[in-house]
Design a protein around this motif. Structure first.
Motif, PDB file in Angstrom:
ATOM      1  N   THR A 129       0.773  -1.108   0.003  1.00  0.00           N
ATOM      2  CA  THR A 129      -0.048   0.054   0.153  1.00  0.00           C
ATOM      3  C   THR A 129       0.811   1.169  -0.064  1.00  0.00           C
ATOM      4  O   THR A 129       0.609   2.242  -0.922  1.00  0.00           O
ATOM      5  CB  THR A 129      -1.055  -0.018   1.334  1.00  0.00           C
ATOM      6  N   GLU A 149       0.929   3.903  -3.059  1.00  0.00           N
ATOM      7  CA  GLU A 149       0.561   5.198  -2.860  1.00  0.00           C
ATOM      8  C   GLU A 149       1.959   5.941  -3.202  1.00  0.00           C
ATOM      9  O   GLU A 149       1.638   7.177  -3.834  1.00  0.00           O
ATOM     10  CB  GLU A 149       0.476   5.390  -1.153  1.00  0.00           C
ATOM     11  N   SER A 169      -3.950   3.895  -7.156  1.00  0.00           N
ATOM     12  CA  SER A 169      -5.282   4.004  -6.381  1.00  0.00           C
ATOM     13  C   SER A 169      -4.929   2.874  -5.150  1.00  0.00           C
ATOM     14  O   SER A 169      -4.467   1.849  -5.727  1.00  0.00           O
ATOM     15  CB  SER A 169      -6.418   3.733  -7.170  1.00  0.00           C
ATOM     16  N   ARG A 196      -7.411   2.623  -2.714  1.00  0.00           N
ATOM     17  CA  ARG A 196      -8.801   2.343  -2.239  1.00  0.00           C
ATOM     18  C   ARG A 196      -9.215   0.862  -1.992  1.00  0.00           C
ATOM     19  O   ARG A 196      -9.631   0.500  -0.789  1.00  0.00           O
ATOM     20  CB  ARG A 196      -9.891   3.130  -3.199  1.00  0.00           C
ATOM     21  N   LYS A 197      -8.890   0.221  -2.911  1.00  0.00           N
ATOM     22  CA  LYS A 197      -9.468  -1.533  -2.794  1.00  0.00           C
ATOM     23  C   LYS A 197      -8.533  -1.957  -1.518  1.00  0.00           C
ATOM     24  O   LYS A 197      -9.069  -3.197  -1.119  1.00  0.00           O
ATOM     25  CB  LYS A 197      -9.317  -2.314  -4.111  1.00  0.00           C
ATOM     26  N   CYS A 239      -7.447  -0.565   1.211  1.00  0.00           N
ATOM     27  CA  CYS A 239      -7.556   0.213   2.910  1.00  0.00           C
ATOM     28  C   CYS A 239      -8.201  -0.858   3.790  1.00  0.00           C
ATOM     29  O   CYS A 239      -7.749  -0.592   4.919  1.00  0.00           O
ATOM     30  CB  CYS A 239      -8.603   1.338   2.609  1.00  0.00           C
ATOM     31  N   ILE A 298      -2.330   3.661   7.275  1.00  0.00           N
ATOM     32  CA  ILE A 298      -3.288   4.571   6.778  1.00  0.00           C
ATOM     33  C   ILE A 298      -3.009   5.842   7.515  1.00  0.00           C
ATOM     34  O   ILE A 298      -3.064   6.907   6.809  1.00  0.00           O
ATOM     35  CB  ILE A 298      -4.786   4.013   7.187  1.00  0.00           C
ATOM     36  N   ARG A 302      -0.659  12.681   2.765  1.00  0.00           N
ATOM     37  CA  ARG A 302      -1.420  13.383   1.730  1.00  0.00           C
ATOM     38  C   ARG A 302      -1.848  14.904   2.427  1.00  0.00           C
ATOM     39  O   ARG A 302      -1.756  15.580   1.444  1.00  0.00           O
ATOM     40  CB  ARG A 302      -2.638  12.496   1.448  1.00  0.00           C
ATOM     41  N   LYS A 339     -10.313  12.042   1.931  1.00  0.00           N
ATOM     42  CA  LYS A 339     -11.747  11.805   2.438  1.00  0.00           C
ATOM     43  C   LYS A 339     -11.792  10.212   2.299  1.00  0.00           C
ATOM     44  O   LYS A 339     -12.525   9.722   3.115  1.00  0.00           O
ATOM     45  CB  LYS A 339     -12.631  12.341   1.479  1.00  0.00           C
ATOM     46  N   GLU A 340     -11.276   9.526   1.008  1.00  0.00           N
ATOM     47  CA  GLU A 340     -11.466   7.973   1.177  1.00  0.00           C
ATOM     48  C   GLU A 340     -11.049   7.385   1.947  1.00  0.00           C
ATOM     49  O   GLU A 340     -11.136   5.970   2.302  1.00  0.00           O
ATOM     50  CB  GLU A 340     -10.909   7.828  -0.352  1.00  0.00           C
ATOM     51  N   LEU A 341      -9.694   7.906   2.761  1.00  0.00           N
ATOM     52  CA  LEU A 341      -9.347   7.010   3.759  1.00  0.00           C
ATOM     53  C   LEU A 341      -9.632   7.314   5.053  1.00  0.00           C
ATOM     54  O   LEU A 341      -9.243   6.521   6.175  1.00  0.00           O
ATOM     55  CB  LEU A 341      -7.525   7.432   3.911  1.00  0.00           C
TER      56      LEU A 341
END
Length: 130
Positions: A73, A77, A82, A84-85, A87, A95, A102, A110-112
């Protein structure tokens, strides 16, 4: 027939399952039934081989070791891919690390947020409140 491989898998030695998994990989057959019973080592080895070959690791995600998943991951990153899948399978610490990076680079987090630690979320809330 009275029983099949699927019936035996939960009761087989991990070594035997790993051996059969490797045979399935070489034969390009479905791994689905074997993954829950294989060792993390065998699955990590398979994931690394697939990545090196440019192949997907989607079906392996839930079975890859936490250490390798964190490593992959962070690598994805840093390459701008991506994550997202991934996390749901990554440690909160990783994370949190990505979120802080970020934020530093003024990128969306937001997605994390659903995967972040409460400690970090509380810290971010305090920062926003100030």
């Amino acid at each position: 027939k009275p029983f099949g491989m699927r019936d035996l898998l939960p009761f087989m030695s991990t070594e035997k399952v790993d051996q059969l998994l490797r045979q399935k990989v070489q034969a390009r057959e479905s791994l689905r039934d074997f993954l829950p019973f294989a060792s993390e080592g065998a699955i990590d080895e398979l994931a690394k081989a697939r990545l090196e070959a440019g192949e997907s690791i989607d079906e392996l995600r839930a079975f890859i070791s936490g250490e390798l998943m964190d490593e992959l991951t962070l690598r994805f990153e840093s390459q701008g891919k991506s994550i997202r899948k991934l996390c749901a399978f990554v440690s909160e610490e990783t994370i949190d690390q990505i979120i802080l990076l970020r934020i530093k680079n003024k990128r969306s987090v937001k997605e994390l947020l659903p995967f972040a630690s409460e400690r970090l979320l509380d810290k971010l809330a305090d920062t926003i409140a100030e």
